[in-house]
Design a protein around this motif. Structure first.
Motif, PDB file in Angstrom:
ATOM      1  N   ILE A 215       0.881  -1.166   0.000  1.00  0.00           N
ATOM      2  CA  ILE A 215       0.000   0.000   0.000  1.00  0.00           C
ATOM      3  C   ILE A 215       0.918   1.215   0.000  1.00  0.00           C
ATOM      4  N   LEU A 216       0.977   1.917  -1.128  1.00  0.00           N
ATOM      5  CA  LEU A 216       2.033   2.911  -1.360  1.00  0.00           C
ATOM      6  C   LEU A 216       1.486   4.326  -1.336  1.00  0.00           C
ATOM      7  N   ARG A 217       2.213   5.193  -0.649  1.00  0.00           N
ATOM      8  CA  ARG A 217       1.890   6.611  -0.679  1.00  0.00           C
ATOM      9  C   ARG A 217       2.312   7.229  -2.011  1.00  0.00           C
ATOM     10  N   ALA A 218       1.925   8.473  -2.205  1.00  0.00           N
ATOM     11  CA  ALA A 218       2.350   9.198  -3.400  1.00  0.00           C
ATOM     12  C   ALA A 218       3.865   9.397  -3.360  1.00  0.00           C
ATOM     13  N   PRO A 219       4.533   9.408  -4.521  1.00  0.00           N
ATOM     14  CA  PRO A 219       5.979   9.670  -4.538  1.00  0.00           C
ATOM     15  C   PRO A 219       6.297  10.999  -3.860  1.00  0.00           C
ATOM     16  N   GLU A 220       7.409  11.035  -3.164  1.00  0.00           N
ATOM     17  CA  GLU A 220       7.826  12.255  -2.483  1.00  0.00           C
ATOM     18  C   GLU A 220       8.191  13.325  -3.510  1.00  0.00           C
ATOM     19  N   LYS A 221       7.640  14.524  -3.347  1.00  0.00           N
ATOM     20  CA  LYS A 221       7.945  15.621  -4.271  1.00  0.00           C
ATOM     21  C   LYS A 221       9.368  16.114  -4.081  1.00  0.00           C
ATOM     22  N   ASP A 222       9.804  16.137  -2.835  1.00  0.00           N
ATOM     23  CA  ASP A 222      11.174  16.546  -2.523  1.00  0.00           C
ATOM     24  C   ASP A 222      11.986  15.277  -2.285  1.00  0.00           C
ATOM     25  N   THR A 223      12.932  14.991  -3.179  1.00  0.00           N
ATOM     26  CA  THR A 223      13.678  13.743  -3.081  1.00  0.00           C
ATOM     27  C   THR A 223      14.774  13.786  -2.018  1.00  0.00           C
ATOM     28  N   ARG A 224      14.964  14.946  -1.400  1.00  0.00           N
ATOM     29  CA  ARG A 224      15.934  14.991  -0.309  1.00  0.00           C
ATOM     30  C   ARG A 224      15.414  14.176   0.857  1.00  0.00           C
ATOM     31  N   PRO A 225      16.232  13.605   1.704  1.00  0.00           N
ATOM     32  CA  PRO A 225      17.695  13.734   1.713  1.00  0.00           C
ATOM     33  C   PRO A 225      18.409  12.725   0.823  1.00  0.00           C
ATOM     34  N   PHE A 226      17.638  11.875   0.117  1.00  0.00           N
ATOM     35  CA  PHE A 226      18.279  10.795  -0.640  1.00  0.00           C
ATOM     36  C   PHE A 226      18.658  11.210  -2.060  1.00  0.00           C
TER      37      PHE A 226
END
Length: 295
Positions: A215-226
């Protein structure tokens, strides 16, 4: 007005659809007038017969021998089996802080809450793993092939998503850096490049070739810190169900806490209910397709 015997013969032959080209040619030859132009008529009849038989035969051959083409979807990428031993160090189960993976919002308690908080729920297979370390904590980025969409955008099926998991590989030096100057820290360990594998008590680490319901959330808009694209499962590991040998997708068995000072273990009813609801969702979404395939 004279009737052209060859034209009449061709019209009858198309309707009758004889199987033998020899029969067609013989009929044409027998029906031709016997005069000085017979040789020309023979050539015309032969060409017409070959055309009548050859074109349909070629059409049939092309369609009968054409390979069956599957529906147009992106091909599932090959699993990188060289990563089968991805987790190299001894396992170290810890209770990892989930604060960075839990979004502020409405409470998420029931299965319906999980689905409502998600963008995509799917059955998938892990094809590739990558280790990441941030703030002296290990993370594992799993590339997961979407085998079947349960909720969300059906166009995701056949593609891959990058799912972030807490835990994974980290060197002792990285892990112990925050306490390396403490007097009780073993300095030899604090400077070691030996790899250990840290595992969250709340979720299984992703494994190459394993099957999951996520069950997946929406992709993170801010890819930091990775600084790589990724998405978290809802409530981190609690939104991940691993396919067991009996064919059931289950959450990781929770290490049961004690009920305060009572000394009584808290019953793990929540996860049993979540497993049952996930199985019901999978059944409702996959059985109709299986029934269609049988017909």
């Amino acid at each position: 007005m004279k009737t052209n015997p060859l034209r009449a013969l061709i019209d009858r032959t198309v309707t009758e659809q004889p199987d033998d080209a020899q029969q067609v040619m013989q009929k044409a030859l027998d029906a031709l007038p016997k005069h000085r132009h017979t040789r020309v008529w023979r050539l015309v009849a032969l060409a017409a017969a070959l055309l009548l038989i050859g074109v349909p035969s070629l059409y049939w051959y092309q369609h009968a021998t054409r390979p069956t083409v599957a529906p147009t979807v992106a091909m599932t990428p090959a699993i990188d089996w060289t990563q089968a031993n991805f987790y190299r160090g001894p396992r170290s189960p810890v209770d990892i802080d989930m604060s960075s993976a839990i979004r502020v919002g409405p409470p998420i308690n029931t299965f319906d809450d999980y689905i409502n908080a998600s963008q995509l729920t799917f059955l998938g297979t892990v094809t590739h793993l990558r280790s990441l370390v941030q703030a002296n904590m290990p993370y594992t980025l799993a590339t997961v092939a979407v085998d079947h969409v349960l909720t969300g955008d059906p166009n995701k099926q056949g593609h891959t998503v990058d799912v972030m998991f807490m835990g994974g590989n980290i060197t002792k030096k990285e892990m112990l850096a925050p306490v390396s100057m403490k007097p009780w820290t073993n300095q030899q360990e604090a400077q070691s490049d030996d790899v250990v594998t840290v595992e969250s008590a709340d979720a299984n680490l992703p494994q190459i070739g394993k099957h999951y319901a996520i069950i997946l959330r929406a992709p993170e808009k801010d890819t930091r810190p990775f600084n790589v694209p990724y998405a978290w499962p809802v409530m981190e590991g609690r939104g991940v169900f691993t396919l067991d040998a009996d064919g059931v997708y289950r959450q990781k068995k929770l290490i049961m806490p004690f009920g305060g000072d009572s000394g009584v273990r808290v019953p793990d009813t929540e996860r049993s209910e979540m497993t049952a609801r996930m199985q019901a969702l999978i059944k409702s979404k996959t059985q109709p397709i299986a029934a269609l395939n049988q017909h």
